[in-house]
Scaffold this motif. Sequence first.
Motif, PDB file in Angstrom:
ATOM      1  N   ASP A   1      -8.070  16.382  -8.474  1.00 49.09           N
ATOM      2  CA  ASP A   1      -8.919  15.199  -8.604  1.00 49.09           C
ATOM      3  C   ASP A   1      -8.314  14.297  -9.663  1.00 49.09           C
ATOM      4  O   ASP A   1      -7.248  14.586 -10.213  1.00 49.09           O
ATOM      5  CB  ASP A   1     -10.375  15.575  -8.911  1.00 49.09           C
TER       6      ASP A   1
ATOM      7  N   VAL B   1      -3.689   3.510  -0.728  1.00 50.82           N
ATOM      8  CA  VAL B   1      -4.107   2.919  -2.002  1.00 50.82           C
ATOM      9  C   VAL B   1      -3.362   1.597  -2.181  1.00 50.82           C
ATOM     10  O   VAL B   1      -2.131   1.532  -1.995  1.00 50.82           O
ATOM     11  CB  VAL B   1      -3.852   3.871  -3.189  1.00 50.82           C
TER      12      VAL B   1
ATOM     13  N   SER C   1      -3.164  11.538   0.955  1.00 52.25           N
ATOM     14  CA  SER C   1      -4.229  10.720   0.381  1.00 52.25           C
ATOM     15  C   SER C   1      -4.577   9.582   1.335  1.00 52.25           C
ATOM     16  O   SER C   1      -3.870   9.311   2.316  1.00 52.25           O
ATOM     17  CB  SER C   1      -3.789  10.149  -0.967  1.00 52.25           C
ATOM     18  N   ASP C   2      -5.661   8.888   1.032  1.00 52.77           N
ATOM     19  CA  ASP C   2      -5.948   7.612   1.677  1.00 52.77           C
ATOM     20  C   ASP C   2      -4.903   6.595   1.220  1.00 52.77           C
ATOM     21  O   ASP C   2      -4.205   6.787   0.215  1.00 52.77           O
ATOM     22  CB  ASP C   2      -7.333   7.099   1.278  1.00 52.77           C
TER      23      ASP C   2
ATOM     24  N   ARG D   1       0.637   5.817   0.201  1.00 53.67           N
ATOM     25  CA  ARG D   1      -0.141   7.045   0.333  1.00 53.67           C
ATOM     26  C   ARG D   1       0.729   8.192  -0.159  1.00 53.67           C
ATOM     27  O   ARG D   1       1.968   8.112  -0.134  1.00 53.67           O
ATOM     28  CB  ARG D   1      -0.604   7.276   1.767  1.00 53.67           C
TER      29      ARG D   1
ATOM     30  N   GLY E   1      -9.949  10.865   2.006  1.00 52.01           N
ATOM     31  CA  GLY E   1     -11.082  10.779   2.904  1.00 52.01           C
ATOM     32  C   GLY E   1     -12.275  10.122   2.249  1.00 52.01           C
ATOM     33  O   GLY E   1     -13.423  10.469   2.538  1.00 52.01           O
ATOM     34  N   GLY E   2     -12.005   9.184   1.356  1.00 54.25           N
ATOM     35  CA  GLY E   2     -13.048   8.488   0.633  1.00 54.25           C
ATOM     36  C   GLY E   2     -13.564   9.220  -0.591  1.00 54.25           C
ATOM     37  O   GLY E   2     -14.337   8.664  -1.372  1.00 54.25           O
ATOM     38  N   ALA E   3     -13.147  10.458  -0.792  1.00 53.11           N
ATOM     39  CA  ALA E   3     -13.618  11.265  -1.920  1.00 53.11           C
ATOM     40  C   ALA E   3     -12.612  11.232  -3.059  1.00 53.11           C
ATOM     41  O   ALA E   3     -11.427  10.946  -2.866  1.00 53.11           O
ATOM     42  CB  ALA E   3     -13.859  12.703  -1.486  1.00 53.11           C
ATOM     43  N   GLY E   4     -13.084  11.574  -4.248  1.00 53.48           N
ATOM     44  CA  GLY E   4     -12.226  11.561  -5.423  1.00 53.48           C
ATOM     45  C   GLY E   4     -11.466  12.845  -5.650  1.00 53.48           C
ATOM     46  O   GLY E   4     -10.707  12.950  -6.608  1.00 53.48           O
TER      47      GLY E   4
ATOM     48  N   ARG F   1      -7.795   8.191  -3.514  1.00 59.00           N
ATOM     49  CA  ARG F   1      -8.884   8.947  -2.908  1.00 59.00           C
ATOM     50  C   ARG F   1      -8.391   9.692  -1.674  1.00 59.00           C
ATOM     51  O   ARG F   1      -7.317   9.402  -1.138  1.00 59.00           O
ATOM     52  CB  ARG F   1     -10.057   8.025  -2.568  1.00 59.00           C
TER      53      ARG F   1
ATOM     54  N   GLN G   1       0.846  -1.185   0.000  1.00 63.48           N
ATOM     55  CA  GLN G   1       0.000   0.000   0.000  1.00 63.48           C
ATOM     56  C   GLN G   1       0.883   1.236   0.000  1.00 63.48           C
ATOM     57  O   GLN G   1       2.008   1.220   0.504  1.00 63.48           O
ATOM     58  CB  GLN G   1      -0.898   0.043   1.241  1.00 63.48           C
TER      59      GLN G   1
END
Length: 450
Positions: free
Chosen positions: A101, A143, A140-141, A86, A125-128, A123, A84
Amino acid sequence: MSDVHLSRRAMGVLLAAAAAAPRAAEAQPAEGWATTWAASAQGPYPIGNPSAQPNQSFAFPSAPDGAKDQSLRLIIRPTVWGRQARLRFSNAFGTKPLTLDGVHVGLQHGGAAVMPGTNQAVRFGGAGAVTIPPGRDAWSDAVALPFAAEPASPLLAGRKLAVSLHVAGESGPMTWHAKALQTSYATPPGAGARGAEEAEAAFPHPTASWFFLDAVDMMMPAGTPAVVCFGDSITDGTASTMNGDDRWPDVLQRRLHAAFPNRVAVVNAGIGGNQVAGPAEYAPDRPFAGGPASLQRLERDVASLSGVSSFVWLEGINDFSRNGNASVEAVTGGMRRGVAMLRERLPGVRVLGATVVTALGSSSAAHGFAEQDEKRRALNDFIRNGGVFDAVVEFDQAVLDTSTGQLKPEFVPESTTGGPGDKLHPNRAGYVAMASAIDPALLLPALARR
């Protein structure tokens, strides 16, 4: 009966897996983030010292406007791999909110092309999308990187990531790292979000700099050490090979990887033109080509990174140039304060001082004079004998021609474009000699004893 039999069998498998799950979880080693790559944010584009920079006017026609509804594909080389990752994006020197984005990360195939099937959406915080206020940054989250399912595979060592991002609207002044010595790519303004595309056709414009992205972490076994190499253009890699990854921190990383495969990250926190003592102030409307002074950037560029265990400080020659005119006392005092701050922020960090290499006889108008060299030698005496550092790295001895007081002749011709060199920046051969002078046991004594 067959269906019932299969159902019972499946149920038995599931129950066995469930019973084993706690034991499997207990057997899993603890993990944590370790910074695998970084590029110190140094100012608003175009203030800085890029090397081999292509014409940027087609990608970025207006520096005050910055990027406008366009995508960047930034090429970076992780120094350790995990399953993973980030990413940290910076608007440190922006003057307006930055909205990103369409962020993706995948393996570079070649040029601006991404290896088919590896491009992963990122993403926040869960957003794109994410909006970063001026002066701030955002992680970022996590990935997943399916192509890194076996992080220690030798096939991943040295591979590069393509990090794609779309600037929604107009960025304004762009936070950047000027001297990437790595080709990245941009779409034309107004091209929109193209980061999901694997092909390279949408990214025609090359750049030798990194924009907005300033750190990447990998999820690694807990305690994975990260070595931060901190300093000016000689750490940033001036006169090394374009796209060759042969700055001295790169060579050091490969040495450590040979001894401890995928177990030690090496991060480059150099900025071309950087100084210890100056400038006294730095702001987007008062930029300086060498970026903020060391003490103004230690928190962001070192202490805030993940897993930092060792720190190598090579700096001072610019302070003593005609652009700096600092006293030896100002530089040594700055180093004392910087080391104290790091030890307070990172208990247990190992801090190494690197002796500053000669610039005597340099063809640069700001360097090469006798007084600068006298100050350099006084600073090196402090680094060796001042009691501030845990250990000393002898870069000066590695590249010095004792008969002239200058760089050894074979380290002078520059490797980026094949020019004659400036007797200030070692070339590829010089950086190899510098990295070869570092004893891994000084950096990582616990690891070296194993």
